[in-house]
Design an enzyme around this catalytic site. Structure first.
Site, PDB file in Angstrom:
ATOM      1  N   ASN A   1      12.135 -79.449 -35.087  1.00 36.65           N
ATOM      2  CA  ASN A   1      11.805 -80.781 -33.978  1.00 36.65           C
ATOM      3  C   ASN A   1      10.558 -81.287 -34.127  1.00 36.65           C
ATOM      4  O   ASN A   1      10.012 -81.988 -33.617  1.00 36.65           O
ATOM      5  CB  ASN A   1      12.144 -80.088 -31.997  1.00 36.65           C
ATOM      6  CG  ASN A   1      11.737 -79.351 -32.213  1.00 36.65           C
ATOM      7  OD1 ASN A   1      11.073 -78.545 -32.397  1.00 36.65           O
ATOM      8  ND2 ASN A   1      11.732 -79.297 -30.565  1.00 36.65           N
TER       9      ASN A   1
ATOM     10  N   LYS B   1       6.957 -68.675 -41.559  1.00 33.18           N
ATOM     11  CA  LYS B   1       8.582 -69.163 -42.657  1.00 33.18           C
ATOM     12  C   LYS B   1       8.936 -70.644 -41.455  1.00 33.18           C
ATOM     13  O   LYS B   1       9.029 -70.637 -40.063  1.00 33.18           O
ATOM     14  CB  LYS B   1       9.498 -68.075 -41.947  1.00 33.18           C
ATOM     15  CG  LYS B   1      10.460 -68.805 -42.205  1.00 33.18           C
ATOM     16  CD  LYS B   1      11.898 -67.669 -41.130  1.00 33.18           C
ATOM     17  CE  LYS B   1      11.992 -68.942 -40.345  1.00 33.18           C
ATOM     18  NZ  LYS B   1      12.813 -70.242 -40.734  1.00 33.18           N
ATOM     19  N   PRO B   2       8.960 -71.621 -41.621  1.00 33.46           N
ATOM     20  CA  PRO B   2       9.469 -72.981 -41.078  1.00 33.46           C
ATOM     21  C   PRO B   2      10.897 -72.971 -41.369  1.00 33.46           C
ATOM     22  O   PRO B   2      11.202 -72.002 -41.921  1.00 33.46           O
ATOM     23  CB  PRO B   2       8.951 -73.707 -42.227  1.00 33.46           C
ATOM     24  CG  PRO B   2       8.893 -73.410 -43.673  1.00 33.46           C
ATOM     25  CD  PRO B   2       8.787 -71.426 -43.178  1.00 33.46           C
TER      26      PRO B   2
ATOM     27  N   PRO C   1      14.215 -74.066 -41.838  1.00 38.10           N
ATOM     28  CA  PRO C   1      14.716 -74.495 -43.251  1.00 38.10           C
ATOM     29  C   PRO C   1      15.071 -75.822 -42.830  1.00 38.10           C
ATOM     30  O   PRO C   1      15.282 -76.680 -43.896  1.00 38.10           O
ATOM     31  CB  PRO C   1      16.399 -73.009 -42.501  1.00 38.10           C
ATOM     32  CG  PRO C   1      16.679 -73.261 -42.145  1.00 38.10           C
ATOM     33  CD  PRO C   1      15.769 -73.162 -41.069  1.00 38.10           C
TER      34      PRO C   1
ATOM     35  N   GLY D   1      11.453 -71.109 -30.894  1.00 40.30           N
ATOM     36  CA  GLY D   1      12.305 -71.448 -30.752  1.00 40.30           C
ATOM     37  C   GLY D   1      13.716 -71.603 -29.520  1.00 40.30           C
ATOM     38  O   GLY D   1      13.261 -71.160 -28.341  1.00 40.30           O
ATOM     39  N   SER D   2      14.651 -70.264 -29.974  1.00 33.90           N
ATOM     40  CA  SER D   2      15.546 -70.470 -28.604  1.00 33.90           C
ATOM     41  C   SER D   2      15.192 -69.286 -27.894  1.00 33.90           C
ATOM     42  O   SER D   2      14.227 -68.688 -28.547  1.00 33.90           O
ATOM     43  CB  SER D   2      17.510 -70.476 -29.104  1.00 33.90           C
ATOM     44  OG  SER D   2      17.272 -69.013 -29.678  1.00 33.90           O
TER      45      SER D   2
ATOM     46  N   GLU E   1       6.772 -68.930 -27.636  1.00 33.21           N
ATOM     47  CA  GLU E   1       7.622 -70.137 -26.920  1.00 33.21           C
ATOM     48  C   GLU E   1       9.022 -70.610 -27.097  1.00 33.21           C
ATOM     49  O   GLU E   1       9.740 -71.239 -27.978  1.00 33.21           O
ATOM     50  CB  GLU E   1       6.582 -71.231 -27.546  1.00 33.21           C
ATOM     51  CG  GLU E   1       6.608 -72.751 -26.536  1.00 33.21           C
ATOM     52  CD  GLU E   1       8.045 -73.894 -26.738  1.00 33.21           C
ATOM     53  OE1 GLU E   1       8.301 -73.741 -25.856  1.00 33.21           O
ATOM     54  OE2 GLU E   1       6.861 -74.838 -27.690  1.00 33.21           O
ATOM     55  N   LEU E   2      10.253 -70.491 -25.320  1.00 32.72           N
ATOM     56  CA  LEU E   2      10.919 -70.279 -26.271  1.00 32.72           C
ATOM     57  C   LEU E   2      11.662 -71.155 -25.341  1.00 32.72           C
ATOM     58  O   LEU E   2      11.304 -72.850 -25.073  1.00 32.72           O
ATOM     59  CB  LEU E   2      12.298 -69.444 -25.511  1.00 32.72           C
ATOM     60  CG  LEU E   2      10.977 -67.958 -25.911  1.00 32.72           C
ATOM     61  CD1 LEU E   2      11.959 -66.620 -25.018  1.00 32.72           C
ATOM     62  CD2 LEU E   2      12.146 -67.596 -27.434  1.00 32.72           C
TER      63      LEU E   2
ATOM     64  N   CYS F   1      11.170 -79.262 -26.500  1.00 35.34           N
ATOM     65  CA  CYS F   1      11.332 -77.893 -25.725  1.00 35.34           C
ATOM     66  C   CYS F   1      11.511 -79.096 -24.341  1.00 35.34           C
ATOM     67  O   CYS F   1      11.430 -77.807 -22.836  1.00 35.34           O
ATOM     68  CB  CYS F   1      10.999 -77.332 -25.521  1.00 35.34           C
ATOM     69  SG  CYS F   1       9.099 -77.045 -26.162  1.00 35.34           S
TER      70      CYS F   1
ATOM     71  N   GLU G   1      20.026 -76.318 -21.615  1.00 30.69           N
ATOM     72  CA  GLU G   1      19.547 -76.592 -23.102  1.00 30.69           C
ATOM     73  C   GLU G   1      20.560 -77.920 -23.505  1.00 30.69           C
ATOM     74  O   GLU G   1      20.611 -77.932 -24.455  1.00 30.69           O
ATOM     75  CB  GLU G   1      18.156 -76.293 -23.337  1.00 30.69           C
ATOM     76  CG  GLU G   1      17.367 -77.408 -24.123  1.00 30.69           C
ATOM     77  CD  GLU G   1      16.095 -76.114 -24.484  1.00 30.69           C
ATOM     78  OE1 GLU G   1      14.570 -76.517 -24.805  1.00 30.69           O
ATOM     79  OE2 GLU G   1      16.215 -75.118 -24.881  1.00 30.69           O
TER      80      GLU G   1
END
Length: 481
Positions: free
Chosen positions: A153, A176-177, A179, A229-230, A251-252, A285, A384
């Site tokens: 995002n 690792k970005p 995909p 991410g989640s 950071e979720l 987020c 979310e």
């Protein structure tokens, strides 16, 4: 913008690999047209990157803060100079309007600049001893090799928010970005290459998310994983990192409440709520997920906000004047509609929007939507959505709305709109969130810590606090005569 049919995307020890394995096609979410193909690496490539980072750590960790600063300063300068080109690439792969994308790139560069300045400020302590025969010293030491996993995002800023403090602290990195959005990561690596980053200090592996993540988790050489991410994936990382007691910075997910009190500046509050909810098409987020409006102004405020929402221009982010781009993929589009249908079935009223956008593009577009009569039983009030869907619920008393806002497993960000200083102070202290904005819905800045509580994360990004995540504190006790 013309990109090659195949883009090298695995960068290890200063070399762009001639990968001969599987590739993955990157699509423009606005048109569904292919942009390019990138390498689909996995465990082998990640192990090689970890080895390179581990080897480079001994020399990089011993460089001075000033030496590390020079590279970060140069990278920040190059990123700013190339903001429009990088913004166009970001929009192509992610979909957000070009003005937002350029703003993100400049914001990403500001994190490089901030940590260029912080690199020389990893201070230790000289502790007054209780005995004349001792001297007590605490010194900061870089933790080691860092595995950085970033989301789609914000494919530029989420990278620099992680790698800038890590590099400033003296750590080496395997990145690792997401995909869906590897192209921004590739461009950032090229910038660091031009800035003179030593071989192996910064490495990039794209491809199989599960295989790459597993390799980072299972390696004893990786001392910390930083992830955005989640919450579900965050819990998986916590569980799997236990084998090596690996440090995590997470950071979720978030489910931000916005509270509009009866004394709020209605025009300003509506404009800010609009910006919070619909920036990046609700795919942030910290965007407003639940809107609580005092019952005495609810009807008027909803009307003001609705009029603003109806004026939003939808389309390809590369077109001039577009304010709302596509969602990232079909799964995201379907999730928005599932949340909408659940809310309507349970009594919500669609004020505007409420359907996929049928424009002249084939992408994943959804109309910006406002729902009234929201209740706590609706999925949208607890999960979310990550899309342009905004539920409104009314309230009568301050304690009532604070309880409702805090009734969540998430604790990333919350917002309050009021012109009453006492109310602002009370509510900001009572809200169980890592970030609280008072008449401000854009709190993220390099100078301040960013992160959540409860199930929204562990650790902070930004400010001097952000560099602490990548430093170990070593205590040295010296006996003297």
């Amino acid at each position: 913008m013309n990109l090659e049919n195949k883009t090298k995307s695995i960068w290890i020890n200063g070399i762009w690999k001639d990968f001969t394995g599987k590739t993955e096609t990157i699509y423009n979410p606005a048109t569904l047209e292919p942009i390019t193909e990138v390498d689909y690496g996995g465990e082998i490539e990640t192990a090689e990157a970890i080895q390179a980072a581990s080897k480079a750590f001994s020399s990089w960790s011993e460089t001075t803060g000033r030496e590390r600063s020079r590279i970060l300063y140069k990278a920040a300068e190059l990123m700013t100079q190339n903001a429009e080109r990088l913004g166009e690439i970001l929009t192509l792969e992610q979909g957000k309007p070009l003005t937002e994308a350029i703003g993100e790139v400049k914001g990403a560069a500001s994190f490089l600049l901030w940590y260029a300045e912080e690199a020389s400020r990893g201070y230790g302590e000289w502790i007054p001893p209780s005995s004349q025969s001792k001297r007590l010293l605490v010194i900061p030491k870089p933790i080691g090799v860092v595995g950085a996993i970033t989301p789609w995002n914000f494919p530029s800023s989420m990278i620099t928010r992680k790698i800038a403090p890590a590099l400033a602290a003296g750590c080496t990195i395997v990145l690792k970005p997401a995909p869906e959005t590897p192209l921004s990561a590739i461009e950032i690596m090229k910038i660091f290459q031009k800035a003179g980053i030593p071989d192996g200090v910064l490495n990039l592996v794209t491809g199989d998310a599960e295989a790459i993540g597993k390799a980072l988790l299972e390696s004893k050489d990786v001392k910390l994983i930083t992830f955005t991410g989640s919450t579900a994936v965050g819990k998986y990382l916590i569980q799997e990192s236990a084998a090596h007691v690996k440090k995590l910075s997470l950071e979720l997910g978030g489910h931000a409440p916005s509270i509009v009190f009866e004394d709020a500046d209605m025009e300003k509050a509506a404009t800010l709520v609009l910006g919070s909810k619909f920036r990046n098409n609700g795919q942030t987020c910290i965007c407003t997920n639940r809107l609580y409006v005092h019952e005495s102004i609810a009807e008027e405020f909803t009307a003001v906000l609705t009029e603003k929402v109806k004026q939003l221009k939808i389309g390809s982010g590369l077109e001039k004047g577009i304010e709302l781009g596509p969602l990232i993929n079909k799964k995201a589009l379907d999730k928005v509609h599932v949340h909408l249908e659940d809310a309507v079935e349970k009594g919500a009223k669609v004020i505007c929007g409420g359907t996929a956008w049928n424009g002249d593009l084939d992408g994943y577009f959804y109309e910006p939507t406002i729902l009234s009569n929201a209740t706590d039983e609706m999925i949208i009030m607890s999960e979310e959505t990550f899309g342009p869907l905004l539920p409104i619920q009314t309230f009568k008393k301050e304690d009532e709305v604070i309880h409702a806002a805090n009734n969540s497993d998430y604790g990333l960000a919350a917002y309050v709109f009021t012109e009453n200083t006492n109310c602002a102070i009370r509510t900001s202290e009572k809200l169980d969130y890592g970030i609280v904005g008072i008449n401000d819905v854009f709190p993220a800045t390099p100078e301040a810590p960013f992160g959540g509580i409860k199930q929204s994360g562990i650790g902070k990004e930004g400010g001097h606090h952000g560099m602490h995540e990548f430093l170990e504190k070593k205590f040295i006790s010296i006996g003297i005569e």
